[in-house]
Design a protein around this motif. Structure first.
Motif, PDB file in Angstrom:
ATOM      1  N   PHE A 124       0.826  -1.315  -0.010  1.00 27.14           N
ATOM      2  CA  PHE A 124      -0.120   0.208   0.075  1.00 27.14           C
ATOM      3  C   PHE A 124       0.953   1.332   0.093  1.00 27.14           C
ATOM      4  O   PHE A 124       0.651   2.029  -0.693  1.00 27.14           O
ATOM      5  N   ALA A 125       1.934   1.290   1.003  1.00 21.71           N
ATOM      6  CA  ALA A 125       2.775   2.537   0.938  1.00 21.71           C
ATOM      7  C   ALA A 125       3.518   2.560  -0.222  1.00 21.71           C
ATOM      8  O   ALA A 125       3.955   3.926  -0.668  1.00 21.71           O
ATOM      9  N   THR A 126       4.078   1.551  -0.976  1.00 25.74           N
ATOM     10  CA  THR A 126       4.808   1.673  -2.039  1.00 25.74           C
ATOM     11  C   THR A 126       3.943   2.147  -3.083  1.00 25.74           C
ATOM     12  O   THR A 126       4.282   2.987  -4.087  1.00 25.74           O
ATOM     13  N   SER A 127       2.676   1.799  -3.347  1.00 20.73           N
ATOM     14  CA  SER A 127       1.743   2.300  -4.271  1.00 20.73           C
ATOM     15  C   SER A 127       1.686   3.739  -3.893  1.00 20.73           C
ATOM     16  O   SER A 127       1.263   4.533  -5.250  1.00 20.73           O
ATOM     17  N   VAL A 128       1.548   4.309  -3.033  1.00 20.17           N
ATOM     18  CA  VAL A 128       1.103   5.765  -2.924  1.00 20.17           C
ATOM     19  C   VAL A 128       2.449   6.431  -3.224  1.00 20.17           C
ATOM     20  O   VAL A 128       2.358   7.438  -3.887  1.00 20.17           O
ATOM     21  N   VAL A 129       3.576   6.030  -2.681  1.00 16.81           N
ATOM     22  CA  VAL A 129       4.979   6.767  -3.417  1.00 16.81           C
ATOM     23  C   VAL A 129       4.817   6.659  -5.069  1.00 16.81           C
ATOM     24  O   VAL A 129       5.202   7.425  -5.638  1.00 16.81           O
ATOM     25  N   PHE A 130       4.459   5.253  -5.322  1.00 16.97           N
ATOM     26  CA  PHE A 130       4.503   5.426  -6.927  1.00 16.97           C
ATOM     27  C   PHE A 130       3.565   6.081  -7.506  1.00 16.97           C
ATOM     28  O   PHE A 130       3.812   7.202  -8.615  1.00 16.97           O
ATOM     29  N   ALA A 131       2.272   6.415  -6.984  1.00 15.24           N
ATOM     30  CA  ALA A 131       1.458   7.445  -7.687  1.00 15.24           C
ATOM     31  C   ALA A 131       2.108   8.986  -7.540  1.00 15.24           C
ATOM     32  O   ALA A 131       1.732   9.646  -8.471  1.00 15.24           O
ATOM     33  N   ILE A 132       2.558   9.137  -6.205  1.00 14.69           N
ATOM     34  CA  ILE A 132       2.907  10.625  -6.154  1.00 14.69           C
ATOM     35  C   ILE A 132       4.297  10.764  -6.977  1.00 14.69           C
ATOM     36  O   ILE A 132       4.116  11.858  -7.632  1.00 14.69           O
ATOM     37  N   ALA A 133       4.917   9.817  -7.222  1.00 12.54           N
ATOM     38  CA  ALA A 133       6.042  10.091  -8.307  1.00 12.54           C
ATOM     39  C   ALA A 133       5.737  10.222  -9.523  1.00 12.54           C
ATOM     40  O   ALA A 133       6.215  11.078 -10.641  1.00 12.54           O
ATOM     41  N   PHE A 134       4.527   9.385  -9.903  1.00 10.84           N
ATOM     42  CA  PHE A 134       4.023   9.319 -11.411  1.00 10.84           C
ATOM     43  C   PHE A 134       3.359  10.794 -11.547  1.00 10.84           C
ATOM     44  O   PHE A 134       3.320  11.433 -12.645  1.00 10.84           O
ATOM     45  N   ILE A 135       2.732  11.295 -10.630  1.00 12.23           N
ATOM     46  CA  ILE A 135       2.366  12.734 -10.751  1.00 12.23           C
ATOM     47  C   ILE A 135       3.249  13.712 -10.798  1.00 12.23           C
ATOM     48  O   ILE A 135       3.038  14.794 -11.825  1.00 12.23           O
ATOM     49  N   PHE A 136       4.213  13.697 -10.175  1.00 13.14           N
ATOM     50  CA  PHE A 136       5.235  14.695 -10.459  1.00 13.14           C
ATOM     51  C   PHE A 136       6.216  14.348 -11.805  1.00 13.14           C
ATOM     52  O   PHE A 136       6.767  15.144 -12.526  1.00 13.14           O
ATOM     53  N   THR A 137       6.473  12.888 -12.260  1.00 10.53           N
ATOM     54  CA  THR A 137       7.453  12.954 -13.380  1.00 10.53           C
ATOM     55  C   THR A 137       6.600  12.533 -14.696  1.00 10.53           C
ATOM     56  O   THR A 137       6.943  12.641 -15.677  1.00 10.53           O
ATOM     57  N   GLY A 138       5.395  11.923 -14.359  1.00 11.48           N
ATOM     58  CA  GLY A 138       4.647  11.809 -15.611  1.00 11.48           C
ATOM     59  C   GLY A 138       5.190  10.304 -16.315  1.00 11.48           C
ATOM     60  O   GLY A 138       4.502  10.066 -17.526  1.00 11.48           O
ATOM     61  N   GLU A 139       6.030   9.805 -15.733  1.00 13.06           N
ATOM     62  CA  GLU A 139       6.863   8.291 -16.254  1.00 13.06           C
ATOM     63  C   GLU A 139       6.712   7.173 -15.606  1.00 13.06           C
ATOM     64  O   GLU A 139       6.950   7.327 -14.381  1.00 13.06           O
ATOM     65  N   LEU A 140       6.020   6.123 -16.173  1.00 15.21           N
ATOM     66  CA  LEU A 140       6.010   5.015 -15.486  1.00 15.21           C
ATOM     67  C   LEU A 140       7.182   4.253 -14.796  1.00 15.21           C
ATOM     68  O   LEU A 140       7.290   3.890 -13.676  1.00 15.21           O
ATOM     69  N   GLY A 141       8.156   4.314 -15.820  1.00 14.15           N
ATOM     70  CA  GLY A 141       9.337   3.659 -15.420  1.00 14.15           C
ATOM     71  C   GLY A 141       9.925   4.484 -14.271  1.00 14.15           C
ATOM     72  O   GLY A 141      10.561   3.811 -13.275  1.00 14.15           O
ATOM     73  N   SER A 142      10.067   5.613 -14.410  1.00 11.39           N
ATOM     74  CA  SER A 142      10.916   6.571 -13.214  1.00 11.39           C
ATOM     75  C   SER A 142      10.177   6.206 -11.929  1.00 11.39           C
ATOM     76  O   SER A 142      10.758   6.190 -10.860  1.00 11.39           O
ATOM     77  N   SER A 143       8.726   6.232 -12.154  1.00  7.37           N
ATOM     78  CA  SER A 143       7.831   6.188 -10.775  1.00  7.37           C
ATOM     79  C   SER A 143       8.096   4.819 -10.069  1.00  7.37           C
ATOM     80  O   SER A 143       8.041   4.765  -8.838  1.00  7.37           O
ATOM     81  N   ALA A 144       8.285   3.812 -11.135  1.00  7.35           N
ATOM     82  CA  ALA A 144       8.355   2.278 -10.233  1.00  7.35           C
ATOM     83  C   ALA A 144       9.914   2.309  -9.912  1.00  7.35           C
ATOM     84  O   ALA A 144       9.865   1.847  -8.621  1.00  7.35           O
ATOM     85  N   LYS A 145      10.832   2.826 -10.302  1.00  6.51           N
ATOM     86  CA  LYS A 145      12.170   3.141  -9.701  1.00  6.51           C
ATOM     87  C   LYS A 145      12.169   3.676  -8.329  1.00  6.51           C
ATOM     88  O   LYS A 145      12.683   3.370  -7.466  1.00  6.51           O
ATOM     89  N   ILE A 146      11.403   4.703  -8.408  1.00  5.74           N
ATOM     90  CA  ILE A 146      11.340   5.633  -7.364  1.00  5.74           C
ATOM     91  C   ILE A 146      10.460   4.947  -6.117  1.00  5.74           C
ATOM     92  O   ILE A 146      10.839   4.864  -5.020  1.00  5.74           O
ATOM     93  N   GLY A 147       9.282   4.005  -6.374  1.00  2.00           N
ATOM     94  CA  GLY A 147       8.458   3.449  -5.696  1.00  2.00           C
ATOM     95  C   GLY A 147       9.509   2.173  -5.017  1.00  2.00           C
ATOM     96  O   GLY A 147       9.278   1.967  -3.862  1.00  2.00           O
TER      97      GLY A 147
END
Length: 68
Positions: free
Chosen positions: A17-40
């Motif tokens: 759950f917490a990783t999903s939240v970090v992923f979603a926030i990263a996606f909002i800021f980056t707009g990139e799935l790959g970068s968001s997954a790496k951040i999460g």
């Protein structure tokens, strides 16, 4: 009495759950799935390691414990 399995499922589900939240926030800021997954994923690994180190630190502190 709480079973160990329940605690494990609770911990894993919370981490997902917490990783999903970090992923979603990263996606909002980056707009990139790959970068968001790496951040999460990076955040999940880092937070797990930091929590372990935090627990070990608190194990060394006697404050608030009763002698066995």
């Amino acid at each position: 009495m709480v079973q160990h399995r329940r605690s494990l499922v609770k911990a894993v589900s919370y981490r997902l759950f917490a990783t999903s939240v970090v992923f979603a926030i990263a996606f909002i800021f980056t707009g990139e799935l790959g970068s968001s997954a790496k951040i999460g994923l990076s955040a999940a690994v880092a937070k797990t390691l930091l929590y372990y180190l935090w627990e070990r630190l608190w194990t060394a502190i006697d404050w608030g414990t009763e002698p066995a």
